[in-house]
Design an enzyme around this catalytic site. Sequence first.
Site, PDB file in Angstrom:
ATOM      1  N   ASP A   4       2.229   2.387   7.859  1.00 23.52           N
ATOM      2  CA  ASP A   4       0.968   1.737   7.477  1.00 23.52           C
ATOM      3  C   ASP A   4       1.193   0.347   6.853  1.00 23.52           C
ATOM      4  O   ASP A   4       1.000   0.127   5.662  1.00 23.52           O
ATOM      5  CB  ASP A   4       0.207   2.650   6.504  1.00 23.52           C
ATOM      6  CG  ASP A   4      -1.268   2.318   6.448  1.00 23.52           C
ATOM      7  OD1 ASP A   4      -1.675   1.313   7.051  1.00 23.52           O
ATOM      8  OD2 ASP A   4      -2.011   3.045   5.785  1.00 23.52           O
TER       9      ASP A   4
ATOM     10  N   ASP B  17       0.837  -1.203   0.000  1.00 25.16           N
ATOM     11  CA  ASP B  17       0.000   0.000   0.000  1.00 25.16           C
ATOM     12  C   ASP B  17       0.871   1.253   0.000  1.00 25.16           C
ATOM     13  O   ASP B  17       0.570   2.238   0.670  1.00 25.16           O
ATOM     14  CB  ASP B  17      -0.931  -0.007   1.226  1.00 25.16           C
ATOM     15  CG  ASP B  17      -2.076   0.990   1.109  1.00 25.16           C
ATOM     16  OD1 ASP B  17      -2.353   1.459  -0.014  1.00 25.16           O
ATOM     17  OD2 ASP B  17      -2.693   1.315   2.133  1.00 25.16           O
TER      18      ASP B  17
END
Length: 225
Positions: A185, A168
């Site tokens: 993240d 991501d």
Amino acid sequence: MAVNASRGEWKIQHGVFDQFTLRVLEKLRGQGHFEELTQALALGKEANVFIAMADPDVIVKVYRLENRDFKKMLEYLVQDPRYAHVKRRKREIVFAWAQREYRNLLIAREAIPVPKPMAYHKNVLILDMIGGPADQLKDAPPKNPEEFYATIIEYIKLLRKQGLVHGDLSEFNILNLDEHPIFIDFSQASPVDAPNARELFDRDVKNIIRSAGKHGVTLSVTDFE
Ligand SMILES: Nc1ncnc2c1ncn2[C@@H]1O[C@H](COP(=O)(O)OP(=O)(O)OP(=O)(O)O)[C@@H](O)[C@H]1O
Ligand SMILES: [Mg+2]
């Protein structure tokens, strides 16, 4: 947006946590990981991220128990060999998601600089705070893009060697800390032997090539081999 210790309640400006999350936060607070939430950094679809007072301050990431695309999450999760047998209950999926980010960060930090995961419990993860709220790459363009993106490529390769694909990578999930990229993240990150690892890797590469292009750096897929 402070804890009201006398009533044992956590009030925040943009709403109040559900009872379950309150208990999880209370437990982590009781363990001494932080004193109170002081600022909401990001109120997202998947997680709400806060700065919490501690010495030094920490990041508290609260994965949402509601309004989530559980089906999509489960699809991703079961492709990760570590979570092939995750329980199909909605909450268990969220807990696995939080735990996976914790475990991924432990693996990643052996190879590249990432926030240190301090603790997790159920749907809450506590991390080292890196830099400040304005450090997302989307808000903090690098002064030397050539060098910055070369480091990003190096980190992608080191991470892969360590057995992980981020999955991501974007200008939201890379911080610019004093001209050094920091990946954050990691909830979507997967082992390189997951069946969808290639797809995740290709998507990261595409995103980085596009982002580099915006800053005048031309990259090609072969740079990532
Ligand atoms: N360790 C950290 N140090 C400093 N800032 C952070 C840190 N972790 C998160 N942030 C800030 O909070 C924002 C949201 O965090 P993150 O990307 O982890 O959550 P998210 O995008 O909501 O996650 P997900 O995609 O799992 O829903 C980041 O873009 C960044 O600005
Ligand atoms: Mg993010």
